[in-house]
Design a protein around this motif. Structure first.
Motif, PDB file in Angstrom:
ATOM      1  N   ASP A 190       2.983 -14.997  -5.071  1.00  0.00           N
ATOM      2  CA  ASP A 190       3.037 -16.054  -4.877  1.00  0.00           C
ATOM      3  C   ASP A 190       3.764 -17.467  -5.918  1.00  0.00           C
ATOM      4  O   ASP A 190       3.114 -18.330  -5.712  1.00  0.00           O
ATOM      5  CB  ASP A 190       2.748 -16.588  -3.482  1.00  0.00           C
ATOM      6  CG  ASP A 190       2.430 -15.104  -2.939  1.00  0.00           C
ATOM      7  OD1 ASP A 190       2.942 -14.552  -2.005  1.00  0.00           O
ATOM      8  OD2 ASP A 190       1.254 -14.867  -2.685  1.00  0.00           O
ATOM      9  N   PRO A 191       4.307 -17.295  -6.647  1.00  0.00           N
ATOM     10  CA  PRO A 191       4.805 -18.288  -7.572  1.00  0.00           C
ATOM     11  C   PRO A 191       4.689 -19.459  -6.760  1.00  0.00           C
ATOM     12  O   PRO A 191       5.755 -19.623  -6.348  1.00  0.00           O
ATOM     13  CB  PRO A 191       6.231 -17.611  -8.464  1.00  0.00           C
ATOM     14  CG  PRO A 191       6.869 -16.672  -7.256  1.00  0.00           C
ATOM     15  CD  PRO A 191       5.698 -16.100  -6.981  1.00  0.00           C
ATOM     16  N   GLY A 192       4.044 -20.927  -7.581  1.00  0.00           N
ATOM     17  CA  GLY A 192       4.225 -21.976  -6.919  1.00  0.00           C
ATOM     18  C   GLY A 192       3.793 -22.307  -6.137  1.00  0.00           C
ATOM     19  O   GLY A 192       3.143 -23.582  -5.129  1.00  0.00           O
ATOM     20  N   LEU A 193       2.058 -21.252  -5.036  1.00  0.00           N
ATOM     21  CA  LEU A 193       1.748 -21.517  -3.803  1.00  0.00           C
ATOM     22  C   LEU A 193       0.423 -21.507  -4.574  1.00  0.00           C
ATOM     23  O   LEU A 193      -0.031 -20.607  -5.349  1.00  0.00           O
ATOM     24  CB  LEU A 193       2.406 -20.594  -2.811  1.00  0.00           C
ATOM     25  CG  LEU A 193       3.911 -20.675  -2.657  1.00  0.00           C
ATOM     26  CD1 LEU A 193       4.294 -19.443  -1.525  1.00  0.00           C
ATOM     27  CD2 LEU A 193       4.140 -22.481  -1.739  1.00  0.00           C
ATOM     28  N   PHE A 194      -0.277 -21.598  -3.603  1.00  0.00           N
ATOM     29  CA  PHE A 194      -1.691 -21.520  -3.514  1.00  0.00           C
ATOM     30  C   PHE A 194      -1.897 -20.489  -2.412  1.00  0.00           C
ATOM     31  O   PHE A 194      -1.528 -20.470  -1.229  1.00  0.00           O
ATOM     32  CB  PHE A 194      -2.350 -22.729  -2.561  1.00  0.00           C
ATOM     33  CG  PHE A 194      -3.692 -22.203  -1.986  1.00  0.00           C
ATOM     34  CD1 PHE A 194      -5.218 -22.392  -2.853  1.00  0.00           C
ATOM     35  CD2 PHE A 194      -4.386 -21.926  -1.028  1.00  0.00           C
ATOM     36  CE1 PHE A 194      -6.648 -21.771  -3.013  1.00  0.00           C
ATOM     37  CE2 PHE A 194      -5.624 -21.586  -0.630  1.00  0.00           C
ATOM     38  CZ  PHE A 194      -6.739 -21.459  -1.324  1.00  0.00           C
ATOM     39  N   ALA A 195      -2.743 -19.325  -2.677  1.00  0.00           N
ATOM     40  CA  ALA A 195      -2.075 -18.460  -2.348  1.00  0.00           C
ATOM     41  C   ALA A 195      -3.546 -17.136  -2.123  1.00  0.00           C
ATOM     42  O   ALA A 195      -4.477 -17.256  -3.286  1.00  0.00           O
ATOM     43  CB  ALA A 195      -1.164 -17.054  -2.776  1.00  0.00           C
ATOM     44  N   GLU A 196      -4.215 -17.100  -1.273  1.00  0.00           N
ATOM     45  CA  GLU A 196      -5.465 -16.673  -0.947  1.00  0.00           C
ATOM     46  C   GLU A 196      -5.624 -15.323   0.026  1.00  0.00           C
ATOM     47  O   GLU A 196      -4.763 -15.448   1.060  1.00  0.00           O
ATOM     48  CB  GLU A 196      -6.657 -17.535  -0.415  1.00  0.00           C
ATOM     49  CG  GLU A 196      -7.923 -17.585  -0.010  1.00  0.00           C
ATOM     50  CD  GLU A 196      -8.588 -18.529   0.603  1.00  0.00           C
ATOM     51  OE1 GLU A 196      -9.777 -18.873   0.309  1.00  0.00           O
ATOM     52  OE2 GLU A 196      -8.293 -19.131   1.727  1.00  0.00           O
ATOM     53  N   PRO A 197      -5.433 -13.623  -0.457  1.00  0.00           N
ATOM     54  CA  PRO A 197      -5.815 -12.639   0.285  1.00  0.00           C
ATOM     55  C   PRO A 197      -6.790 -13.134   1.176  1.00  0.00           C
ATOM     56  O   PRO A 197      -8.057 -13.513   1.103  1.00  0.00           O
ATOM     57  CB  PRO A 197      -6.290 -11.958  -0.983  1.00  0.00           C
ATOM     58  CG  PRO A 197      -5.974 -12.547  -1.740  1.00  0.00           C
ATOM     59  CD  PRO A 197      -5.951 -13.867  -1.701  1.00  0.00           C
ATOM     60  N   LEU A 198      -6.125 -12.658   2.224  1.00  0.00           N
ATOM     61  CA  LEU A 198      -7.328 -12.368   3.469  1.00  0.00           C
ATOM     62  C   LEU A 198      -8.359 -11.172   3.533  1.00  0.00           C
ATOM     63  O   LEU A 198      -8.437 -10.666   2.034  1.00  0.00           O
ATOM     64  CB  LEU A 198      -7.154 -12.490   4.849  1.00  0.00           C
ATOM     65  CG  LEU A 198      -6.408 -14.477   5.217  1.00  0.00           C
ATOM     66  CD1 LEU A 198      -5.474 -14.030   5.872  1.00  0.00           C
ATOM     67  CD2 LEU A 198      -6.976 -14.988   4.332  1.00  0.00           C
ATOM     68  N   ALA A 199      -8.632 -10.543   4.777  1.00  0.00           N
ATOM     69  CA  ALA A 199      -9.641  -9.511   4.613  1.00  0.00           C
ATOM     70  C   ALA A 199      -9.345  -8.466   4.334  1.00  0.00           C
ATOM     71  O   ALA A 199      -7.997  -8.037   4.290  1.00  0.00           O
ATOM     72  CB  ALA A 199     -10.425  -8.623   5.399  1.00  0.00           C
ATOM     73  N   VAL A 200      -9.607  -6.972   3.494  1.00  0.00           N
ATOM     74  CA  VAL A 200      -8.992  -6.187   2.744  1.00  0.00           C
ATOM     75  C   VAL A 200      -8.568  -5.426   3.983  1.00  0.00           C
ATOM     76  O   VAL A 200      -8.889  -5.361   5.216  1.00  0.00           O
ATOM     77  CB  VAL A 200     -10.315  -5.451   2.346  1.00  0.00           C
ATOM     78  CG1 VAL A 200      -9.946  -2.883   1.747  1.00  0.00           C
ATOM     79  CG2 VAL A 200     -10.593  -6.177   0.519  1.00  0.00           C
ATOM     80  N   GLU A 201      -7.118  -5.137   4.016  1.00  0.00           N
ATOM     81  CA  GLU A 201      -6.553  -4.326   5.001  1.00  0.00           C
ATOM     82  C   GLU A 201      -7.192  -2.722   5.260  1.00  0.00           C
ATOM     83  O   GLU A 201      -6.754  -2.271   3.659  1.00  0.00           O
ATOM     84  CB  GLU A 201      -5.249  -4.807   5.048  1.00  0.00           C
ATOM     85  CG  GLU A 201      -5.216  -5.644   5.752  1.00  0.00           C
ATOM     86  CD  GLU A 201      -5.019  -5.325   7.330  1.00  0.00           C
ATOM     87  OE1 GLU A 201      -4.602  -5.150   8.111  1.00  0.00           O
ATOM     88  OE2 GLU A 201      -5.488  -7.107   7.834  1.00  0.00           O
ATOM     89  N   TRP A 202      -7.175  -2.105   6.386  1.00  0.00           N
ATOM     90  CA  TRP A 202      -7.992  -1.011   6.337  1.00  0.00           C
ATOM     91  C   TRP A 202      -6.281  -0.286   7.445  1.00  0.00           C
ATOM     92  O   TRP A 202      -6.170  -1.109   8.371  1.00  0.00           O
ATOM     93  CB  TRP A 202      -8.774  -0.502   6.955  1.00  0.00           C
ATOM     94  CG  TRP A 202      -9.861  -1.419   7.539  1.00  0.00           C
ATOM     95  CD1 TRP A 202     -10.775  -1.710   7.076  1.00  0.00           C
ATOM     96  CD2 TRP A 202      -9.602  -0.696   8.816  1.00  0.00           C
ATOM     97  NE1 TRP A 202     -11.659  -2.698   7.631  1.00  0.00           N
ATOM     98  CE2 TRP A 202     -10.825  -2.193   9.019  1.00  0.00           C
ATOM     99  CE3 TRP A 202      -8.769  -0.541   9.534  1.00  0.00           C
ATOM    100  CZ2 TRP A 202     -11.255  -2.271  10.393  1.00  0.00           C
ATOM    101  CZ3 TRP A 202      -9.778  -0.765  10.890  1.00  0.00           C
ATOM    102  CH2 TRP A 202     -10.247  -1.320  11.209  1.00  0.00           C
ATOM    103  N   LEU A 203      -6.000   0.789   8.119  1.00  0.00           N
ATOM    104  CA  LEU A 203      -5.811   1.674   8.783  1.00  0.00           C
ATOM    105  C   LEU A 203      -6.557   2.830   9.385  1.00  0.00           C
ATOM    106  O   LEU A 203      -7.205   3.775   8.144  1.00  0.00           O
ATOM    107  CB  LEU A 203      -4.928   2.443   8.383  1.00  0.00           C
ATOM    108  CG  LEU A 203      -3.205   1.450   7.507  1.00  0.00           C
ATOM    109  CD1 LEU A 203      -2.494   2.764   7.050  1.00  0.00           C
ATOM    110  CD2 LEU A 203      -2.503   1.142   8.805  1.00  0.00           C
ATOM    111  N   THR A 204      -6.852   2.978  11.222  1.00  0.00           N
ATOM    112  CA  THR A 204      -7.759   4.112  10.988  1.00  0.00           C
ATOM    113  C   THR A 204      -7.308   4.019  12.839  1.00  0.00           C
ATOM    114  O   THR A 204      -6.642   3.752  13.262  1.00  0.00           O
ATOM    115  CB  THR A 204      -9.315   3.644  11.711  1.00  0.00           C
ATOM    116  OG1 THR A 204     -10.049   4.995  11.363  1.00  0.00           O
ATOM    117  CG2 THR A 204      -9.503   2.499  12.675  1.00  0.00           C
ATOM    118  N   PRO A 205      -7.172   5.562  12.799  1.00  0.00           N
ATOM    119  CA  PRO A 205      -6.888   6.236  14.682  1.00  0.00           C
ATOM    120  C   PRO A 205      -7.460   5.244  15.919  1.00  0.00           C
ATOM    121  O   PRO A 205      -8.529   4.985  15.042  1.00  0.00           O
ATOM    122  CB  PRO A 205      -7.360   7.201  14.490  1.00  0.00           C
ATOM    123  CG  PRO A 205      -6.918   7.443  12.577  1.00  0.00           C
ATOM    124  CD  PRO A 205      -7.595   7.007  11.914  1.00  0.00           C
TER     125      PRO A 205
END
Length: 315
Positions: free
Chosen positions: A152-167
Motif C-alpha cells: 500500500d504505497p503512500g499509505l499508513f497500512a496496519e494489518p489487523l488480526a490474523v485471518e483464518w478459515l474453519t467450518p
C-alpha cells in the motif's frame, strides 16, 4: 516569452473553454460574462505569444499549442482542487468516512458501530461499502479497511488480526455432523470471494489439511462472503467461515466451529489511511476502537490448530 506562469485566472478560463469547446458555456461555469472570459484567454495568448483557439463562425477549436496545454491545465487544476479539499478536511475532526467491503461492513462494522457512536458522540461516522478501490482525496475517504496482500504505497497500512478459515455451522447442524468425516455427507456452502488469492483456501484445501481424501463437487455457491454466512446462520449448510466475518456469531453462539482445524491466510484485513494522518484525533479514536473490538473476541482463536494454507499439500 517570459518563463513565469501566467495569471491563474487566465489559465482557469482556458481550462474551462478547452473542456467545453465553447466560450459561452465556459463563462457560465465560471460565472463570468463571455466578454470577460474572452479577455482572459486573449491575455493568456498574449502571454504565450501564439493563439490557443481558432475562432470560427459559431464555434472554437484548439490550435496545436492549445492541444498541448489543455491536458496539463486540466490535470493541474484537478490536482490543485484535490489538494485544497484535502487541506480543508484537516480542520474537520467531526466527520469520519470509512470505506470497507460489503461483507466486512455487514458482518463486522455494522453490528458494532453503535458502541463507537456512543463512546464518541462528537464524531459523525459514515460508511461507504464497496469493493471499488477508492481514492482518499477524490472520494473524501478518511479510512479504508481492505482485505488482501498489499503493498500500500503512500499509505499508513496496519494489518489487523490474523485471518483464518474453519467450518462453521449452527449448533443444530453440529449435532448431526460431529466429526470432520461426517462433513462428506453435509450440505456444504461455497464462498467464492477468496478465489482471487493465489493460494487456494477452499473446501478441498481444508479437507487435505485434515488428512481427508475428499473433494466436494456439489453445494450452493456464493460470490459474497456475507451471503454464504447468512445461509449458514439460516441452517442451510456448513461454510468455511473467515475469522473477521464469523467471530461475532461464534462469540454469541449463533454459529459453532466444532473441528478446531483452521487454515490461516497470507492475506489480511488492513487499516489504511494516508501516511501521516493516522494521528488525527478522529482517525486515531477509530483505530483504537477497532483494536479494542478485536481484543474482545481474541479468545475465539484460542485452541485452534492453525495450518498455513500455503503449506497444505497440493491436490
Amino acid at each position: 516569452m517570459p518563463d513565469r506562469l501566467p495569471p491563474l485566472t487566465a489559465l482557469r478560463a482556458f481550462d474551462a473553454a478547452a473542456r467545453h469547446m465553447s466560450f459561452a458555456r465556459a463563462a457560465g461555469e465560471l460565472n463570468v460574462t463571455p466578454a470577460a472570459l474572452s479577455f482572459q484567454i486573449k491575455s493568456l495568448e498574449d502571454h504565450l505569444g501564439q493563439p490557443l483557439f481558432r475562432r470560427l463562425n459559431r464555434a472554437v477549436e484548439l490550435t496545436a499549442a492549445g492541444r498541448i496545454l489543455a491536458p496539463g491545465a486540466a490535470e493541474g487544476f484537478q490536482t490543485l482542487s484535490a489538494a485544497w479539499l484535502q487541506t480543508r478536511r484537516l480542520r474537520d475532526n467531526r466527520t469520519l468516512t470509512v470505506t470497507a467491503g460489503p461483507a466486512f461492513t455487514a458482518k463486522w462494522l455494522a453490528p458494532r458501530f453503535y458502541d463507537f457512536a456512543r463512546a464518541h458522540p462528537d464524531i459523525d461516522l459514515r460508511f461507504s461499502a464497496g469493493l471499488r478501490i477508492m481514492d482518499f482525496e477524490r472520494d473524501e475517504i478518511d479510512v479504508a479497511i481492505r482485505f488482501g496482500l498489499g503493498p500500500d504505497p503512500g499509505l499508513f497500512a496496519e494489518p489487523l488480526a490474523v485471518e483464518w478459515l474453519t467450518p462453521v455451522m449452527t449448533p443444530e447442524l453440529a449435532k448431526r455432523y460431529p466429526t470432520p468425516d461426517d462433513l462428506s455427507s453435509a450440505p456444504l456452502l461455497f464462498d467464492d470471494s477468496l478465489d482471487f488469492l493465489d493460494t487456494k483456501c477452499d473446501w478441498a484445501a481444508w479437507f487435505r489439511a485434515a488428512g481427508m481424501d475428499f473433494v466436494p463437487h456439489h453445494g450452493v455457491q456464493f460470490s459474497q462472503a456475507d451471503h454464504a454466512i447468512d445461509a449458514a446462520l439460516a441452517g442451510a449448510g456448513v461454510v468455511l467461515g473467515r475469522r473477521a466475518l464469523v467471530v461475532k456469531d461464534l462469540d454469541e453462539c449463533r454459529l459453532v466451529a466444532p473441528y478446531r482445524l483452521a487454515l490461516t491466510l497470507d492475506a489480511q484485513f488492513r487499516f489504511l489511511c494516508p501516511e501521516g494522518l493516522q494521528e488525527r484525533p478522529h482517525i486515531k479514536a477509530f483505530r483504537k476502537w477497532i483494536w479494542s473490538e478485536i481484543e474482545k473476541t481474541a479468545n475465539i482463536s484460542e485452541g485452534l490448530q492453525l495450518v498455513a494454507a500455503k503449506d497444505v499439500p497440493p491436490a
